[in-house]
Write a protein that holds these residues in place. Sequence first.
Motif, short mmCIF file in Angstrom:
data_model
loop_
_atom_site.label_atom_id
_atom_site.label_comp_id
_atom_site.label_asym_id
_atom_site.label_seq_id
_atom_site.Cartn_x
_atom_site.Cartn_y
_atom_site.Cartn_z
N GLY A 1 -9.71 5.41 -19.41
CA GLY A 1 -8.85 5.40 -18.01
C GLY A 1 -7.10 4.78 -17.96
N HIS A 2 -6.65 5.52 -17.41
CA HIS A 2 -5.16 4.80 -17.32
C HIS A 2 -4.90 4.39 -15.02
CE1 HIS A 2 -4.41 6.09 -21.23
NE2 HIS A 2 -5.09 7.08 -20.79
N ASP A 3 -3.79 3.42 -15.61
CA ASP A 3 -3.32 3.71 -14.05
C ASP A 3 -2.83 4.68 -13.18
OD1 ASP A 3 -3.27 0.41 -13.64
OD2 ASP A 3 -1.53 1.46 -15.05
N ALA A 4 -2.89 6.20 -13.86
CA ALA A 4 -2.37 7.66 -13.94
C ALA A 4 -4.02 7.59 -12.02
CB ALA A 4 -1.54 8.05 -14.14
N GLN A 5 -4.47 7.31 -12.77
CA GLN A 5 -5.98 8.17 -12.42
C GLN A 5 -5.66 7.68 -10.64
OE1 GLN A 5 -8.11 5.76 -14.85
NE2 GLN A 5 -9.95 6.44 -13.74
N ASN A 6 -5.13 6.47 -10.61
CA ASN A 6 -4.95 6.17 -9.03
C ASN A 6 -4.08 6.37 -8.58
OD1 ASN A 6 -7.43 4.38 -9.96
ND2 ASN A 6 -6.26 2.27 -10.76
N LEU A 7 -2.77 6.91 -8.60
CA LEU A 7 -1.92 7.03 -8.17
C LEU A 7 -1.73 8.43 -8.73
CD1 LEU A 7 0.72 5.90 -7.82
CD2 LEU A 7 -0.52 4.86 -9.52
N ALA A 8 -2.76 9.33 -8.44
CA ALA A 8 -3.49 10.82 -8.51
C ALA A 8 -3.77 10.44 -6.78
CB ALA A 8 -4.13 11.28 -8.92
N ARG A 9 -4.77 9.71 -6.23
CA ARG A 9 -4.65 9.25 -5.00
C ARG A 9 -3.78 9.87 -4.17
NH1 ARG A 9 -7.47 4.25 -6.36
NH2 ARG A 9 -9.48 4.49 -6.88
N VAL A 10 -2.53 10.45 -4.27
CA VAL A 10 -1.37 9.65 -3.31
C VAL A 10 -0.55 10.67 -3.59
CG1 VAL A 10 -2.18 7.25 -2.33
CG2 VAL A 10 -0.02 7.44 -4.42
N ARG B 1 0.98 -1.34 0.31
CA ARG B 1 0.16 -0.21 0.21
C ARG B 1 0.86 0.99 -0.23
NH1 ARG B 1 -5.33 1.65 1.50
NH2 ARG B 1 -5.28 3.48 0.46
N LEU B 2 0.61 2.45 -0.53
CA LEU B 2 1.15 3.37 -1.05
C LEU B 2 -0.07 4.53 0.29
CD1 LEU B 2 2.79 3.33 -4.83
CD2 LEU B 2 4.01 2.74 -2.12
N ARG B 3 0.24 5.12 0.62
CA ARG B 3 -0.66 6.69 0.37
C ARG B 3 0.37 8.19 0.44
NH1 ARG B 3 -1.42 1.74 3.81
NH2 ARG B 3 -3.28 1.47 4.88
N THR B 4 -0.74 8.87 0.96
CA THR B 4 -0.17 10.00 0.64
C THR B 4 0.96 10.47 1.78
OG1 THR B 4 -2.84 10.89 0.14
CG2 THR B 4 -1.14 12.37 0.68
N GLY B 5 2.00 10.88 0.48
CA GLY B 5 3.02 11.54 2.06
C GLY B 5 4.53 10.53 1.09
N ASP B 6 3.96 8.53 0.21
CA ASP B 6 5.50 8.24 0.46
C ASP B 6 5.60 7.59 -1.30
OD1 ASP B 6 4.30 7.09 2.62
OD2 ASP B 6 2.32 5.53 1.94
N VAL B 7 4.89 8.67 -2.11
CA VAL B 7 5.62 9.23 -3.55
C VAL B 7 5.55 10.59 -2.79
CG1 VAL B 7 4.72 8.69 -5.83
CG2 VAL B 7 3.95 7.11 -3.90
N HIS B 8 6.51 10.49 -3.97
CA HIS B 8 7.39 12.39 -4.80
C HIS B 8 5.93 12.50 -5.70
CE1 HIS B 8 9.77 15.49 -4.99
NE2 HIS B 8 9.74 15.38 -6.03
#
Length: 368
Positions: free
Chosen positions: A311-320, A131-138
């Motif tokens: 749709g793309h995977d990017a839309q999920n990464l936008a959460r974090v 799991r990746l959460r907000t703040g875990d990814v630059h």
Amino acid sequence: AMQLMREAGLNVAVDAAGNIYGKRAGTDSRATPIIFGSHVDSVPEGGNYDGNVGTLAAIEVARTLVEQRITTTHPLWVACWQNEEGGTWGSHLVTADSTTAALAAVARSGKSIGDGIRFIGGDPATLSTARLRTGDVHGYLELHIEQGGNLDRQKLDIGIVEGIVGLREWDVTIEGFANHAGTTPMHERRDAMLAAARFTEMVHRIVTSEPGRQVGTVGRIQAFPGAPNVVPGKVLCTLELRDLDDRKIQRLYDTIVGESHTIGERNGTTFGFHEFVTHESARCDERVRALIGASAKARGFTTLSLPSGAGHDAQNLARVCPMGMIFIPSVGGISHAPSEFSRPADITNGANVLLDAVLAMDAAEFSR
């Protein structure tokens, strides 16, 4: 993909969600990673460029950095997300909670989502470790073919994606009354198919009645009992609406529902709506869009800002994390078909913009 990552000098592993990561350390052990990549799975009778371009370009970026002896401050993670075409499952599982029931759902392969994760080397029992959460990814970057004809038609080099549209789908049930086609006068019919035809035309009219890039589709329809000599008593069809503004989607839907009841009153039919797919829109981060634009401009490329209708995977990464996407032209706007094609020069251009954007993101100070 894993072998190519290893050849590029990356440390390769499969996470609990079944995603492949190729990782390279940065100079600051406390810095959060920059993730970039795409997917390699395809649709039946699909093409060779959707997803593959972004994944291979990301590996090439990592290889180039090694060859040029450039080490970034932030760690770099090249991602190959699993099952993008089946519902962006790999990126979803690392950015959002998923229920036991969702993992038990049976996919087209005959395997459940959980079984599929195990089959490709993941472990659905330990998803929390992935799991990746907000703040875990630059930040996150994804290069992709446009899957539309805007760049190719206008002979432009690079698309700077504004965001990924929201998507909602409904099953629509139209109830009338089945009766003999030869003995039931036209004015006495409660013909569900006639209502469905009027509904389809109405959806087109409503969606095109105002400016914008919104789209609406009635993509599947089935009449019951489905005999040539019976007035259809029931019709099942679908409604899909997409736009970058989720509020517009809701407004269009409300208008369509209201007019469907008016259609029903004309010939004694009723409409029922059941929503079965909901994907909220995801805006690309303005700072990431700016650094993509600057990277393209520095190389002399022409650009176009545009939304992604797919749709793309990017839309999920936008959460974090801050997210951005780079598009390159699809010749003829063709995608999800064997004739899907992007020119080698355009792929090279996109890979170079991705390289520059990764380096620019490494130097950028983001705060959410």
